[in-house]
Design a protein around this motif. Structure first.
Motif, PDB file in Angstrom:
ATOM      1  N   GLU A 381       0.825  -1.203   0.000  1.00  0.00           N
ATOM      2  CA  GLU A 381       0.000   0.000   0.000  1.00  0.00           C
ATOM      3  C   GLU A 381       0.861   1.256   0.000  1.00  0.00           C
ATOM      4  OE1 GLU A 381      -3.870  -1.163   2.597  1.00  0.00           O
ATOM      5  OE2 GLU A 381      -1.929  -1.647   3.500  1.00  0.00           O
ATOM      6  N   GLU A 382       2.020   1.177   0.646  1.00  0.00           N
ATOM      7  CA  GLU A 382       2.870   2.356   0.744  1.00  0.00           C
ATOM      8  C   GLU A 382       3.389   2.782  -0.632  1.00  0.00           C
ATOM      9  OE1 GLU A 382       2.125   0.458   4.276  1.00  0.00           O
ATOM     10  OE2 GLU A 382       3.359  -0.452   2.722  1.00  0.00           O
ATOM     11  N   LEU A 383       3.787   1.820  -1.470  1.00  0.00           N
ATOM     12  CA  LEU A 383       4.241   2.168  -2.816  1.00  0.00           C
ATOM     13  C   LEU A 383       3.110   2.793  -3.622  1.00  0.00           C
ATOM     14  CD1 LEU A 383       6.260   2.218  -5.104  1.00  0.00           C
ATOM     15  CD2 LEU A 383       5.720  -0.185  -5.587  1.00  0.00           C
ATOM     16  N   ALA A 384       1.915   2.199  -3.513  1.00  0.00           N
ATOM     17  CA  ALA A 384       0.762   2.767  -4.213  1.00  0.00           C
ATOM     18  C   ALA A 384       0.470   4.176  -3.713  1.00  0.00           C
ATOM     19  CB  ALA A 384      -0.455   1.862  -4.020  1.00  0.00           C
ATOM     20  N   MET A 385       0.606   4.389  -2.409  1.00  0.00           N
ATOM     21  CA  MET A 385       0.400   5.723  -1.835  1.00  0.00           C
ATOM     22  C   MET A 385       1.445   6.704  -2.363  1.00  0.00           C
ATOM     23  SD  MET A 385      -0.306   4.451   2.062  1.00  0.00           S
ATOM     24  CE  MET A 385       0.096   6.039   2.818  1.00  0.00           C
ATOM     25  N   ALA A 386       2.699   6.272  -2.415  1.00  0.00           N
ATOM     26  CA  ALA A 386       3.776   7.147  -2.883  1.00  0.00           C
ATOM     27  C   ALA A 386       3.517   7.608  -4.308  1.00  0.00           C
ATOM     28  CB  ALA A 386       5.115   6.421  -2.796  1.00  0.00           C
ATOM     29  N   ARG A 387       3.033   6.695  -5.136  1.00  0.00           N
ATOM     30  CA  ARG A 387       2.723   7.064  -6.520  1.00  0.00           C
ATOM     31  C   ARG A 387       1.610   8.106  -6.568  1.00  0.00           C
ATOM     32  NH1 ARG A 387       2.799   0.785  -8.743  1.00  0.00           N
ATOM     33  NH2 ARG A 387       5.079   0.603  -8.928  1.00  0.00           N
ATOM     34  N   GLY A 388       0.598   7.935  -5.718  1.00  0.00           N
ATOM     35  CA  GLY A 388      -0.496   8.895  -5.681  1.00  0.00           C
ATOM     36  C   GLY A 388      -0.049  10.263  -5.207  1.00  0.00           C
ATOM     37  N   VAL A 389       0.777  10.296  -4.170  1.00  0.00           N
ATOM     38  CA  VAL A 389       1.280  11.567  -3.646  1.00  0.00           C
ATOM     39  C   VAL A 389       2.190  12.246  -4.667  1.00  0.00           C
ATOM     40  CG1 VAL A 389       2.752  12.619  -1.871  1.00  0.00           C
ATOM     41  CG2 VAL A 389       1.066  10.886  -1.232  1.00  0.00           C
ATOM     42  N   GLN A 390       3.068  11.462  -5.282  1.00  0.00           N
ATOM     43  CA  GLN A 390       3.983  12.025  -6.278  1.00  0.00           C
ATOM     44  C   GLN A 390       3.214  12.651  -7.433  1.00  0.00           C
ATOM     45  OE1 GLN A 390       7.233  12.354  -6.283  1.00  0.00           O
ATOM     46  NE2 GLN A 390       7.539  13.011  -8.399  1.00  0.00           N
ATOM     47  N   GLN A 391       2.182  11.965  -7.911  1.00  0.00           N
ATOM     48  CA  GLN A 391       1.385  12.487  -9.009  1.00  0.00           C
ATOM     49  C   GLN A 391       0.706  13.808  -8.622  1.00  0.00           C
ATOM     50  OE1 GLN A 391       1.039  11.111 -12.275  1.00  0.00           O
ATOM     51  NE2 GLN A 391       0.203  13.163 -12.551  1.00  0.00           N
ATOM     52  N   LEU A 392       0.195  13.846  -7.403  1.00  0.00           N
ATOM     53  CA  LEU A 392      -0.471  15.065  -6.929  1.00  0.00           C
ATOM     54  C   LEU A 392       0.515  16.210  -6.807  1.00  0.00           C
ATOM     55  CD1 LEU A 392      -3.266  16.044  -6.049  1.00  0.00           C
ATOM     56  CD2 LEU A 392      -2.697  15.404  -3.726  1.00  0.00           C
ATOM     57  N   MET A 393       1.707  15.921  -6.294  1.00  0.00           N
ATOM     58  CA  MET A 393       2.735  16.964  -6.156  1.00  0.00           C
ATOM     59  C   MET A 393       3.159  17.488  -7.521  1.00  0.00           C
ATOM     60  SD  MET A 393       5.040  15.336  -3.063  1.00  0.00           S
ATOM     61  CE  MET A 393       6.143  16.757  -2.909  1.00  0.00           C
ATOM     62  N   GLU A 394       3.254  16.605  -8.502  1.00  0.00           N
ATOM     63  CA  GLU A 394       3.622  17.037  -9.857  1.00  0.00           C
ATOM     64  C   GLU A 394       2.533  17.918 -10.446  1.00  0.00           C
ATOM     65  OE1 GLU A 394       4.373  13.471 -12.007  1.00  0.00           O
ATOM     66  OE2 GLU A 394       6.357  13.130 -11.089  1.00  0.00           O
TER      67      GLU A 394
END
Length: 397
Positions: A381-394
């Protein structure tokens, strides 16, 4: 490169990772198990080196403080100033949140208002958010929602058999939980099977202290076991799972209660494996106790039976499955439970290889003549979360 601290606070454990994005490099990770139970287990991994210690009982807040301290002492960072963003798994987003969001005071207040949809989780997650806002002042925080994956459920599986006007007016529906995990598992299964996800029917089982099962049809979520709140579905560590709704007023009368809050709390925090066994909410404790304790054995049998019932129903509902996926603390680490579940599904022609199952390695566990694949996929779940946060930050940039 951005260093993101990911916090995944569950009902009995707290998992965390410090990830360098977009490289998806895990700098440090860990898990605090048996929260609020004697003998809390603290695990940390940095650069392939693992440590484990058993400490006095930790709650979620003291666990967060220990995580921050360990980040520095084990070499994850030299100073907490290196953490550039924090991502939180939040269970219930209701209809307000359909994807990751940056956390600002008004949104944190909205999370508090959604607490009745996830009484064991949302209040806890808000506490973690507010604590980290203090400990990491000025660091932006983001929420990634478990319920978002299930917004597209077809109406025939998403709503209840209540007056349709109630459904619409009060937004009553099956929100589902563990969506971050179920989405990750479906994507990983497609890669493992080397097929487009859109061509696959899957049944993903996130089995832990919180447990949920999802039917995926043609690559999209079709049905899921948790409902308006996470108390429904299969029985769990402390949650009852499905019960007759008239049980609430019945117990209110028997216990001479004027409001339902006490009963609802008991269904969430004192039922399930703990309530039936009277021993523990932890499956490891129950396996040991079941050798002499009939109630512990009963709790194990009930859990397996309820999983089999749901998986069997979903199998027919989506017209068969290409693969069944085991994940979560129980699904990944308990070969006895995996064996019992697949044995219960033998009428469908699904079989598990006993040797592969005991070995418990990531990958295929099915027997050569099984009608469907049986996959063990550790959830991330943490990797999936990181991808979501990274996309939002971009997108913000």
């Amino acid at each position: 490169m951005t260093k993101i601290l990911l916090i995944n606070a569950g009902s009995s454990s707290l998992k965390w990772q410090l990830v360098k994005m977009p490289a998806e490099h895990v700098i440090a990770s860990g898990q605090v198990e048996r929260l609020n139970l004697p003998g809390t287990i603290v695990k940390v991994e940095v650069g392939g080196k693992k440590t484990k210690e058993v400490v006095e009982t930790l709650d979620e807040i003291t666990a967060i403080d220990r995580v921050l301290k360990r980040l520095i002492t084990v070499g994850g960072v030299e100073t907490l100033d290196e953490v550039e963003a924090v991502g939180h798994r939040v269970v219930a987003g209701g209809t307000l949140f359909k994807g990751p969001v940056k956390l600002i005071p008004s949104r944190i207040n909205q999370l508090k208002e959604l607490s009745e949809l996830a009484p064991l989780h949302n209040p806890l997650e808000v506490k973690c958010i507010e604590l980290l806002a203090q400990r990491l002042s000025g660091v932006p925080q983001y929420a990634v929602f478990d319920s978002a994956y299930f917004h597209g459920l077809p109406e025939k599986t998403a709503i209840y058999g209540i007056p349709y006007e109630w459904t619409k007016k009060y937004q009553i529906r099956r929100y589902g939980e563990h969506g971050i995990s179920h989405q990750f598992l479906a994507q990983q299964a497609a890669e493992m099977l080397d097929k487009p996800l859109s061509e696959l029917n899957l049944i993903t089982m996130h089995l832990g202290s919180g447990a949920s099962i999802t039917a995926v049809k043609d690559g999209k979520p079709f049905d899921t076991s948790m409902g308006l709140t996470p108390v429904t579905g299969v029985m769990m560590g402390t949650r009852s799972g499905d019960v007759d709704p008239t049980l609430v007023p019945y117990l209110m009368k028997r216990l001479d209660l004027e409001t339902p809050e006490v009963v609802i709390q008991e269904l969430n925090a004192s039922s399930g494996l703990l309530g039936v066994s009277g021993v523990s909410s932890d499956m490891r404790d129950l396996h040991e106790a079941a050798k002499k304790n009939s109630r512990a054995k009963l709790a194990l049998d009930m859990f397996v039976t309820q999983v089999v019932k749901l998986v069997g129903g979903y199998y027919t509902e989506i017209g068969g499955a290409d693969a069944l996926v085991f994940a979560g603390g129980i699904g990944e680490k308990d070969p006895e439970i995996r064996q019992a579940i697949i044995d219960g599904l033998s009428i469908l022609g699904i079989k598990i290889d006993a040797t592969l199952n005991v070995a418990g390695n990531t990958g295929s566990l099915e027997a050569t003549d099984s009608r469907a694949k049986v996959l063990l996929i550790p959830t991330n779940e943490e990797l999936a979360m990181a991808r979501g946060v990274q996309q939002l930050m971009e997108n913000e940039g």
